[in-house]
Design a protein around this motif. Structure first.
Motif, PDB file in Angstrom:
ATOM      1  N   LEU A 131       9.152 108.575 -15.468  1.00  0.00           N
ATOM      2  CA  LEU A 131       9.851 108.910 -14.226  1.00  0.00           C
ATOM      3  C   LEU A 131      11.171 109.627 -14.510  1.00  0.00           C
ATOM      4  O   LEU A 131      11.541 110.548 -13.790  1.00  0.00           O
ATOM      5  CB  LEU A 131      10.106 107.644 -13.411  1.00  0.00           C
ATOM      6  CG  LEU A 131       8.858 107.045 -12.767  1.00  0.00           C
ATOM      7  CD1 LEU A 131       9.167 105.690 -12.168  1.00  0.00           C
ATOM      8  CD2 LEU A 131       8.300 107.985 -11.699  1.00  0.00           C
ATOM      9  N   LEU A 132      11.849 109.213 -15.556  1.00  0.00           N
ATOM     10  CA  LEU A 132      13.094 109.882 -15.935  1.00  0.00           C
ATOM     11  C   LEU A 132      12.817 111.346 -16.264  1.00  0.00           C
ATOM     12  O   LEU A 132      13.521 112.251 -15.801  1.00  0.00           O
ATOM     13  CB  LEU A 132      13.723 109.173 -17.139  1.00  0.00           C
ATOM     14  CG  LEU A 132      14.944 109.832 -17.775  1.00  0.00           C
ATOM     15  CD1 LEU A 132      16.059 110.025 -16.751  1.00  0.00           C
ATOM     16  CD2 LEU A 132      15.434 109.005 -18.953  1.00  0.00           C
ATOM     17  N   GLY A 133      11.767 111.587 -17.060  1.00  0.00           N
ATOM     18  CA  GLY A 133      11.426 112.961 -17.410  1.00  0.00           C
ATOM     19  C   GLY A 133      11.069 113.798 -16.193  1.00  0.00           C
ATOM     20  O   GLY A 133      11.520 114.937 -16.042  1.00  0.00           O
TER      21      GLY A 133
ATOM     22  N   ALA B 150       2.620 103.904 -14.623  1.00  0.00           N
ATOM     23  CA  ALA B 150       2.546 103.943 -16.093  1.00  0.00           C
ATOM     24  C   ALA B 150       1.264 104.635 -16.541  1.00  0.00           C
ATOM     25  O   ALA B 150       1.256 105.376 -17.530  1.00  0.00           O
ATOM     26  CB  ALA B 150       2.608 102.526 -16.654  1.00  0.00           C
ATOM     27  N   GLU B 151       0.183 104.416 -15.816  1.00  0.00           N
ATOM     28  CA  GLU B 151      -1.110 104.993 -16.200  1.00  0.00           C
ATOM     29  C   GLU B 151      -1.219 106.471 -15.826  1.00  0.00           C
ATOM     30  O   GLU B 151      -1.790 107.266 -16.571  1.00  0.00           O
ATOM     31  CB  GLU B 151      -2.249 104.232 -15.503  1.00  0.00           C
ATOM     32  CG  GLU B 151      -2.421 102.806 -15.999  1.00  0.00           C
ATOM     33  CD  GLU B 151      -3.252 101.961 -15.035  1.00  0.00           C
ATOM     34  OE1 GLU B 151      -3.854 102.520 -14.084  1.00  0.00           O
ATOM     35  OE2 GLU B 151      -3.298 100.735 -15.233  1.00  0.00           O
ATOM     36  N   ARG B 152      -0.680 106.844 -14.656  1.00  0.00           N
ATOM     37  CA  ARG B 152      -0.972 108.174 -14.103  1.00  0.00           C
ATOM     38  C   ARG B 152       0.249 109.057 -13.897  1.00  0.00           C
ATOM     39  O   ARG B 152       0.101 110.226 -13.528  1.00  0.00           O
ATOM     40  CB  ARG B 152      -1.673 108.024 -12.745  1.00  0.00           C
ATOM     41  CG  ARG B 152      -2.878 107.101 -12.790  1.00  0.00           C
ATOM     42  CD  ARG B 152      -3.517 107.003 -11.428  1.00  0.00           C
ATOM     43  NE  ARG B 152      -4.563 105.985 -11.408  1.00  0.00           N
ATOM     44  CZ  ARG B 152      -5.353 105.744 -10.388  1.00  0.00           C
ATOM     45  NH1 ARG B 152      -5.216 106.457  -9.272  1.00  0.00           N
ATOM     46  NH2 ARG B 152      -6.273 104.802 -10.456  1.00  0.00           N
ATOM     47  N   GLY B 153       1.465 108.506 -14.104  1.00  0.00           N
ATOM     48  CA  GLY B 153       2.666 109.261 -13.754  1.00  0.00           C
ATOM     49  C   GLY B 153       2.888 109.192 -12.251  1.00  0.00           C
ATOM     50  O   GLY B 153       1.978 108.841 -11.487  1.00  0.00           O
ATOM     51  N   TYR B 154       4.093 109.526 -11.827  1.00  0.00           N
ATOM     52  CA  TYR B 154       4.410 109.415 -10.394  1.00  0.00           C
ATOM     53  C   TYR B 154       3.554 110.355  -9.565  1.00  0.00           C
ATOM     54  O   TYR B 154       2.990 109.984  -8.546  1.00  0.00           O
ATOM     55  CB  TYR B 154       5.899 109.705 -10.154  1.00  0.00           C
ATOM     56  CG  TYR B 154       6.233 109.819  -8.686  1.00  0.00           C
ATOM     57  CD1 TYR B 154       6.228 108.694  -7.867  1.00  0.00           C
ATOM     58  CD2 TYR B 154       6.520 111.052  -8.107  1.00  0.00           C
ATOM     59  CE1 TYR B 154       6.512 108.790  -6.514  1.00  0.00           C
ATOM     60  CE2 TYR B 154       6.811 111.155  -6.755  1.00  0.00           C
ATOM     61  CZ  TYR B 154       6.800 110.021  -5.965  1.00  0.00           C
ATOM     62  OH  TYR B 154       7.077 110.119  -4.629  1.00  0.00           O
ATOM     63  N   ARG B 155       3.414 111.605 -10.029  1.00  0.00           N
ATOM     64  CA  ARG B 155       2.679 112.591  -9.221  1.00  0.00           C
ATOM     65  C   ARG B 155       1.199 112.239  -9.133  1.00  0.00           C
ATOM     66  O   ARG B 155       0.538 112.521  -8.151  1.00  0.00           O
ATOM     67  CB  ARG B 155       2.884 113.994  -9.786  1.00  0.00           C
ATOM     68  CG  ARG B 155       4.349 114.422  -9.728  1.00  0.00           C
ATOM     69  CD  ARG B 155       4.551 115.915  -9.795  1.00  0.00           C
ATOM     70  NE  ARG B 155       5.953 116.279  -9.948  1.00  0.00           N
ATOM     71  CZ  ARG B 155       6.835 116.268  -8.958  1.00  0.00           C
ATOM     72  NH1 ARG B 155       6.469 115.895  -7.750  1.00  0.00           N
ATOM     73  NH2 ARG B 155       8.087 116.621  -9.168  1.00  0.00           N
TER      74      ARG B 155
END
Length: 199
Positions: A108-110, A31-36
């Motif tokens: 994550l969907l995006g 949530a804080e950093r995105g998956y990557r």
């Protein structure tokens, strides 16, 4: 039960608790950093593990991601036979109370629409199942035709698109977008009713 069995079940329970802690931490980091931008090291640090210790529970970052997504779906799980349109409205209201979860899911969907993203298969499979479930919800409510003339099969992707599209708008500007209210307006449109909300 033998003494050995008791030790084994205790270890298993501890392992499940640790796994749940890791999933919660991963959700926060994503949530804080995105998956990557999320690293296994950051997740491990948050739960007081070494990266090697984390890999004992989840052998790869991709495995951890899919587990996070499956866990998130379990929180919303209602048997297909029990979904109703009014329950969908309650789910939207519930989501409005947990922005961190919605933010992680939406991010994550995006990201998943890009080629070879590890969550792409999960979301593709998930949406096929959700469209099928929503088709049955609409058929149970309206029969073979909605008031506007659409079949449940044609209306289901629209229903799913409104639910997820509202989440993006609400996350970007929660003061301007009343997510539960807008979803109720959409249900009124499906039913062929005039909205009862403010003009």
């Amino acid at each position: 039960m033998s003494y050995g069995d008791g030790m084994s079940s205790t270890r298993s329970a501890r392992s499940e608790e640790r796994r749940a802690e890791i999933l919660r931490a991963a959700l926060e980091v994503i949530a804080e950093r995105g998956y990557r931008g999320a690293s296994l090291a950051a997740v491990a640090e948050r739960v007081g593990l070494t990266q090697q210790g984390l890999l004992h529970h989840f052998p790869t970052k991709e495995a951890l991601l899919v587990a996070v997504l499956e866990e998130r779906d379990q929180w919303d799980a209602v048997p297909n036979s029990q979904w109703r349109l009014d329950l969908l409205g309650s789910l939207v209201e519930y989501n409005a109370m947990r922005p961190g979860i919605v933010q992680t899911f939406s991010a994550l969907l995006g990201e998943s629409v890009t080629e070879e993203h590890p969550a792409r298969e999960f979301f593709t499979r998930r949406y096929a199942g959700v469209r099928a479930s929503m088709t049955e919800v609409l058929r149970a409510e309206y029969g073979e035709r909605l008031p506007g003339g659409l079949t449940p099969e044609r209306a289901a992707p629209l229903l799913v698109a409104v639910m997820d599209g509202l989440q993006f708008q609400w996350l970007l500007d929660p003061q301007a977008v009343d997510m539960p209210g807008a979803f109720r307006d959409f249900l009124d449109l499906l039913a062929g009713r005039a909205s009862t909300g403010p003009s």
